[in-house]
Design a protein around this motif. Structure first.
Motif, PDB file in Angstrom:
ATOM      1  N   LYS A  13       4.632  -1.785  -4.886  1.00 56.45           N
ATOM      2  CA  LYS A  13       4.253  -1.144  -3.682  1.00 56.45           C
ATOM      3  C   LYS A  13       2.989  -0.438  -3.936  1.00 56.45           C
ATOM      4  O   LYS A  13       2.419  -0.043  -5.063  1.00 56.45           O
ATOM      5  CB  LYS A  13       5.266  -0.178  -3.431  1.00 56.45           C
ATOM      6  CG  LYS A  13       6.701  -0.538  -3.058  1.00 56.45           C
ATOM      7  CD  LYS A  13       7.624   0.589  -2.671  1.00 56.45           C
ATOM      8  CE  LYS A  13       8.753  -0.085  -1.895  1.00 56.45           C
ATOM      9  NZ  LYS A  13       9.915   0.871  -1.545  1.00 56.45           N
ATOM     10  N   GLY A  14       2.330  -0.427  -2.975  1.00 54.88           N
ATOM     11  CA  GLY A  14       1.095   0.519  -3.007  1.00 54.88           C
ATOM     12  C   GLY A  14      -0.209  -0.282  -3.136  1.00 54.88           C
ATOM     13  O   GLY A  14      -1.350   0.086  -2.918  1.00 54.88           O
ATOM     14  N   ILE A  15      -0.081  -1.524  -3.316  1.00 55.67           N
ATOM     15  CA  ILE A  15      -1.086  -2.441  -3.629  1.00 55.67           C
ATOM     16  C   ILE A  15      -1.677  -3.093  -2.074  1.00 55.67           C
ATOM     17  O   ILE A  15      -0.616  -3.625  -1.505  1.00 55.67           O
ATOM     18  CB  ILE A  15      -0.930  -3.743  -4.504  1.00 55.67           C
ATOM     19  CG1 ILE A  15      -0.662  -3.100  -5.806  1.00 55.67           C
ATOM     20  CG2 ILE A  15      -1.979  -4.866  -4.438  1.00 55.67           C
ATOM     21  CD1 ILE A  15      -0.283  -4.110  -7.027  1.00 55.67           C
ATOM     22  N   PHE A  16      -2.677  -2.576  -1.539  1.00 54.43           N
ATOM     23  CA  PHE A  16      -3.142  -3.326  -0.224  1.00 54.43           C
ATOM     24  C   PHE A  16      -4.538  -3.679  -0.065  1.00 54.43           C
ATOM     25  O   PHE A  16      -5.141  -4.096   0.880  1.00 54.43           O
ATOM     26  CB  PHE A  16      -2.998  -2.141   0.858  1.00 54.43           C
ATOM     27  CG  PHE A  16      -3.413  -0.929   0.769  1.00 54.43           C
ATOM     28  CD1 PHE A  16      -4.663  -0.646   1.488  1.00 54.43           C
ATOM     29  CD2 PHE A  16      -2.828  -0.012  -0.359  1.00 54.43           C
ATOM     30  CE1 PHE A  16      -5.397   0.554   0.926  1.00 54.43           C
ATOM     31  CE2 PHE A  16      -3.600   1.246  -0.295  1.00 54.43           C
ATOM     32  CZ  PHE A  16      -4.825   1.626  -0.129  1.00 54.43           C
ATOM     33  N   HIS A  17      -5.083  -4.036  -1.450  1.00 49.70           N
ATOM     34  CA  HIS A  17      -6.347  -4.325  -1.441  1.00 49.70           C
ATOM     35  C   HIS A  17      -6.754  -4.931  -2.722  1.00 49.70           C
ATOM     36  O   HIS A  17      -6.396  -4.582  -3.856  1.00 49.70           O
ATOM     37  CB  HIS A  17      -7.508  -3.476  -0.836  1.00 49.70           C
ATOM     38  CG  HIS A  17      -7.627  -2.249  -1.727  1.00 49.70           C
ATOM     39  ND1 HIS A  17      -8.296  -2.200  -2.911  1.00 49.70           N
ATOM     40  CD2 HIS A  17      -7.073  -1.246  -1.903  1.00 49.70           C
ATOM     41  CE1 HIS A  17      -8.327  -1.214  -3.430  1.00 49.70           C
ATOM     42  NE2 HIS A  17      -7.562  -0.477  -2.975  1.00 49.70           N
ATOM     43  N   ALA A  18      -7.905  -5.889  -2.833  1.00 50.13           N
ATOM     44  CA  ALA A  18      -8.120  -6.444  -3.960  1.00 50.13           C
ATOM     45  C   ALA A  18      -9.128  -5.302  -4.839  1.00 50.13           C
ATOM     46  O   ALA A  18      -9.699  -4.459  -4.290  1.00 50.13           O
ATOM     47  CB  ALA A  18      -8.792  -7.721  -3.969  1.00 50.13           C
ATOM     48  N   ASP A  19      -9.361  -5.531  -6.057  1.00 50.49           N
ATOM     49  CA  ASP A  19     -10.129  -4.741  -6.970  1.00 50.49           C
ATOM     50  C   ASP A  19     -11.684  -5.304  -6.800  1.00 50.49           C
ATOM     51  O   ASP A  19     -12.093  -5.928  -7.792  1.00 50.49           O
ATOM     52  CB  ASP A  19      -9.514  -4.515  -8.318  1.00 50.49           C
ATOM     53  CG  ASP A  19     -10.423  -3.477  -9.267  1.00 50.49           C
ATOM     54  OD1 ASP A  19     -11.120  -2.744  -8.572  1.00 50.49           O
ATOM     55  OD2 ASP A  19     -10.331  -3.610 -10.362  1.00 50.49           O
ATOM     56  N   VAL A  20     -12.258  -4.970  -5.914  1.00 46.06           N
ATOM     57  CA  VAL A  20     -13.713  -5.239  -5.748  1.00 46.06           C
ATOM     58  C   VAL A  20     -14.543  -4.059  -5.105  1.00 46.06           C
ATOM     59  O   VAL A  20     -14.948  -4.104  -3.917  1.00 46.06           O
ATOM     60  CB  VAL A  20     -13.872  -6.507  -4.626  1.00 46.06           C
ATOM     61  CG1 VAL A  20     -13.352  -8.016  -5.437  1.00 46.06           C
ATOM     62  CG2 VAL A  20     -12.900  -6.232  -3.424  1.00 46.06           C
ATOM     63  N   PRO A  21     -14.755  -3.285  -5.829  1.00 48.38           N
ATOM     64  CA  PRO A  21     -15.632  -1.749  -5.459  1.00 48.38           C
ATOM     65  C   PRO A  21     -16.909  -2.232  -4.816  1.00 48.38           C
ATOM     66  O   PRO A  21     -17.444  -1.439  -4.089  1.00 48.38           O
ATOM     67  CB  PRO A  21     -15.688  -1.314  -6.762  1.00 48.38           C
ATOM     68  CG  PRO A  21     -15.493  -2.016  -7.802  1.00 48.38           C
ATOM     69  CD  PRO A  21     -14.436  -3.324  -7.251  1.00 48.38           C
ATOM     70  N   ASP A  22     -17.504  -3.255  -5.116  1.00 51.57           N
ATOM     71  CA  ASP A  22     -18.762  -3.798  -4.559  1.00 51.57           C
ATOM     72  C   ASP A  22     -18.556  -4.044  -3.114  1.00 51.57           C
ATOM     73  O   ASP A  22     -19.708  -4.075  -2.202  1.00 51.57           O
ATOM     74  CB  ASP A  22     -19.485  -4.902  -5.382  1.00 51.57           C
ATOM     75  CG  ASP A  22     -20.251  -4.284  -6.675  1.00 51.57           C
ATOM     76  OD1 ASP A  22     -20.244  -3.249  -6.710  1.00 51.57           O
ATOM     77  OD2 ASP A  22     -20.381  -5.117  -7.551  1.00 51.57           O
ATOM     78  N   PHE A  23     -17.481  -4.380  -2.483  1.00 54.83           N
ATOM     79  CA  PHE A  23     -17.311  -4.828  -1.188  1.00 54.83           C
ATOM     80  C   PHE A  23     -16.047  -4.292  -0.296  1.00 54.83           C
ATOM     81  O   PHE A  23     -16.355  -4.234   0.911  1.00 54.83           O
ATOM     82  CB  PHE A  23     -17.231  -6.416  -1.224  1.00 54.83           C
ATOM     83  CG  PHE A  23     -18.495  -7.226  -1.621  1.00 54.83           C
ATOM     84  CD1 PHE A  23     -19.477  -7.484  -1.067  1.00 54.83           C
ATOM     85  CD2 PHE A  23     -18.558  -7.576  -2.984  1.00 54.83           C
ATOM     86  CE1 PHE A  23     -20.587  -8.043  -1.277  1.00 54.83           C
ATOM     87  CE2 PHE A  23     -19.717  -8.209  -3.371  1.00 54.83           C
ATOM     88  CZ  PHE A  23     -20.701  -8.508  -2.381  1.00 54.83           C
ATOM     89  N   TYR A  24     -15.252  -3.688  -1.193  1.00 53.99           N
ATOM     90  CA  TYR A  24     -14.188  -2.895  -0.514  1.00 53.99           C
ATOM     91  C   TYR A  24     -14.480  -1.606  -0.239  1.00 53.99           C
ATOM     92  O   TYR A  24     -14.864  -0.661  -1.347  1.00 53.99           O
ATOM     93  CB  TYR A  24     -12.876  -2.985  -1.471  1.00 53.99           C
ATOM     94  CG  TYR A  24     -11.549  -2.308  -0.632  1.00 53.99           C
ATOM     95  CD1 TYR A  24     -10.967  -3.153   0.439  1.00 53.99           C
ATOM     96  CD2 TYR A  24     -11.288  -1.033  -0.838  1.00 53.99           C
ATOM     97  CE1 TYR A  24      -9.911  -2.454   1.130  1.00 53.99           C
ATOM     98  CE2 TYR A  24     -10.156  -0.458   0.025  1.00 53.99           C
ATOM     99  CZ  TYR A  24      -9.529  -1.164   0.821  1.00 53.99           C
ATOM    100  OH  TYR A  24      -8.387  -0.506   1.400  1.00 53.99           O
ATOM    101  N   LEU A  25     -14.451  -0.965   0.898  1.00 53.31           N
ATOM    102  CA  LEU A  25     -14.795   0.493   1.256  1.00 53.31           C
ATOM    103  C   LEU A  25     -14.144   1.192   0.501  1.00 53.31           C
ATOM    104  O   LEU A  25     -12.816   1.149   0.533  1.00 53.31           O
ATOM    105  CB  LEU A  25     -14.839   0.695   2.793  1.00 53.31           C
ATOM    106  CG  LEU A  25     -15.762   0.111   3.596  1.00 53.31           C
ATOM    107  CD1 LEU A  25     -15.601  -0.016   5.192  1.00 53.31           C
ATOM    108  CD2 LEU A  25     -17.432   0.465   3.385  1.00 53.31           C
ATOM    109  N   PRO A  26     -14.658   2.374  -0.086  1.00 50.01           N
ATOM    110  CA  PRO A  26     -13.846   3.406  -0.856  1.00 50.01           C
ATOM    111  C   PRO A  26     -13.084   4.179   0.239  1.00 50.01           C
ATOM    112  O   PRO A  26     -13.515   4.453   1.462  1.00 50.01           O
ATOM    113  CB  PRO A  26     -15.002   4.132  -1.292  1.00 50.01           C
ATOM    114  CG  PRO A  26     -16.332   4.076  -0.670  1.00 50.01           C
ATOM    115  CD  PRO A  26     -16.113   2.545  -0.207  1.00 50.01           C
ATOM    116  N   PRO A  27     -12.224   4.932  -0.224  1.00 43.69           N
ATOM    117  CA  PRO A  27     -11.341   5.927   0.826  1.00 43.69           C
ATOM    118  C   PRO A  27     -12.031   6.937   1.255  1.00 43.69           C
ATOM    119  O   PRO A  27     -13.044   7.269   0.548  1.00 43.69           O
ATOM    120  CB  PRO A  27     -10.366   6.295  -0.285  1.00 43.69           C
ATOM    121  CG  PRO A  27     -10.166   5.541  -1.311  1.00 43.69           C
ATOM    122  CD  PRO A  27     -11.400   4.992  -1.570  1.00 43.69           C
TER     123      PRO A  27
END
Length: 404
Positions: free
Chosen positions: A294-308
């Protein structure tokens, strides 16, 4: 099938034929497309389809926007199943960036996409019923489209044009209320769908108005590049989810319903059965989620996934990343990719050429409704006008996909 569309003048010996503008100001054409028909009484002799009443130029607009700002444009293609468009675009960019998605994200996406497919098919099949005079079936089943929108609203805050998810996953995890609403839908919808089928499937009036009407052979359908339920109704077993699986569809057990004659009745049956299969897929996805962390809802791609957002407000590094991602300042590979998903009306594809800049060098949407609609005028020749209206409904032409 005659592919010539003669235009008759007052001096023509056959000038007793009537020219009728079916649309754009007609309830069946939604004010956004037109068919110029030649009628002999109530029978269509020939016709020419015209489009261009929306004028949105989405593809050209997209070529001037960073990847993230293109998602809202995809909402407005097939707005009856917007999340499928959103997911398809995100997967296209993920293919460009070579991002591998966690299984839990894939399963969450499958749930959203299959709910969207059901909503899309509800619209098509209830409208076919409405056009044959069965208003009760339309009003009864349509409420479940509303229940699906309530699920979308719980997931992302929007209902029709959802802008749901992000490149790399979702903006937030599904909460307990969303899962409760999904389970409630899975419990209540099958009984309603069964009642809908009981009212229409063996209804003599409905069968008389749809069976044998607007028949299309598989050869003609393939010549016109049909995909989706329209193609499957002719007997061609082609579904992108099976032929080129994405979002872990290979993990699911489901059937691809096909018809035989390609008539309106077969299209209705195929879409009905697809709703049953979508329920089956969603049930499997809900079960598979139990074994995922539980709690995984995105891939680990900080260069392209918007931060919280909370970090953006309070952390300078997060703010910088947010700005660079939204403005397209992080380099993407120079590449050419095509990704397709099974939309509500067929193969929805995204052809992306990237030259490493902030925006796509070229982006083309393969919109199934645009391709399917090309056949409406030639297949209407010899058909009664009243049957052509039902034929149009059974093709489920969503005008948002015409003028891209």
């Amino acid at each position: 099938m005659n592919h010539n569309h003669p235009v008759f003048t007052d001096n023509d010996p056959q000038s007793e034929l009537v020219t009728l503008n079916l649309g754009p100001t007609h309830p069946a054409t939604h004010g956004v497309f037109q068919n110029v028909l030649q009628l002999d009484g109530e029978r269509i002799v020939s016709g020419v389809s015209t489009i261009g009443y929306i004028h949105r130029a989405f593809e050209k607009i997209a070529e001037h926007r960073p990847f993230y700002q293109i998602t809202p444009l995809t909402d407005r293609l097939n707005y009856c199943s917007s999340p499928i468009n959103n997911m398809g675009w995100h997967m296209t960019v993920e293919k460009l960036l070579n991002i591998k998605m966690p299984k839990r994200v894939d399963y969450l996406r499958v749930i959203v996409m299959e709910l969207s497919r059901i909503a899309d098919h509800i619209i098509c099949n209830t409208i076919i019923g409405q056009d044959t005079g069965a208003t009760t079936t339309f009003l009864y089943l349509f409420q479940f489209r509303e229940h699906i929108y309530e699920i979308f609203e719980e997931v992302c805050g929007a209902r029709l044009t959802t802008n749901i998810g992000r490149i790399g996953g979702f903006e937030r995890d599904f909460n307990d209320i969303a899962f409760a609403k999904i389970n409630k839908f899975l419990k209540e919808f099958p009984a309603a769908l069964k009642e809908f089928e009981n009212l229409l499937t063996r209804n003599r009036i409905f069968i008389d108005r749809t069976a044998g009407v607007a028949e299309v052979s598989k050869e003609i359908a393939l010549e016109y590049s049909w995909t989706g339920p329209l193609l499957r109704a002719t007997g061609v077993d082609y579904d992108v989810r099976v032929s080129d699986p994405y979002s872990s569809y290979q993990d699911f057990d489901f059937e691809v319903p096909v018809g035989t004659s390609g008539d309106i009745y077969d299209r209705y049956l195929v879409r009905n059965e697809e709703m049953w299969q979508s329920v089956r897929i969603i049930e499997q996805a809900m079960e598979k989620l139990k074994s995922e962390e539980k709690g995984i809802f995105h891939a680990d791609v900080p260069d392209f996934y918007l931060p919280p957002k909370q970090e953006v407000y309070n952390n300078m590094e997060a703010l910088i990343y947010h700005f660079k991602i939204v403005m397209g300042e992080i380099d993407a590979p120079k590449a050419e990719v095509y990704h397709a998903v099974e939309g509500g009306n067929g193969e929805l594809g995204f052809y992306l050429i990237n030259d490493g800049g902030r925006t796509p060098y070229r982006l083309h949407f393969r919109r199934p409704s645009f391709i399917n609609y090309q056949m409406f005028a030639p297949m209407s020749e010899g058909m009664l006008l009243s049957d052509a209206i039902i034929n149009m409904s059974s093709m489920n032409i969503i005008a948002g996909e015409l003028d891209a």
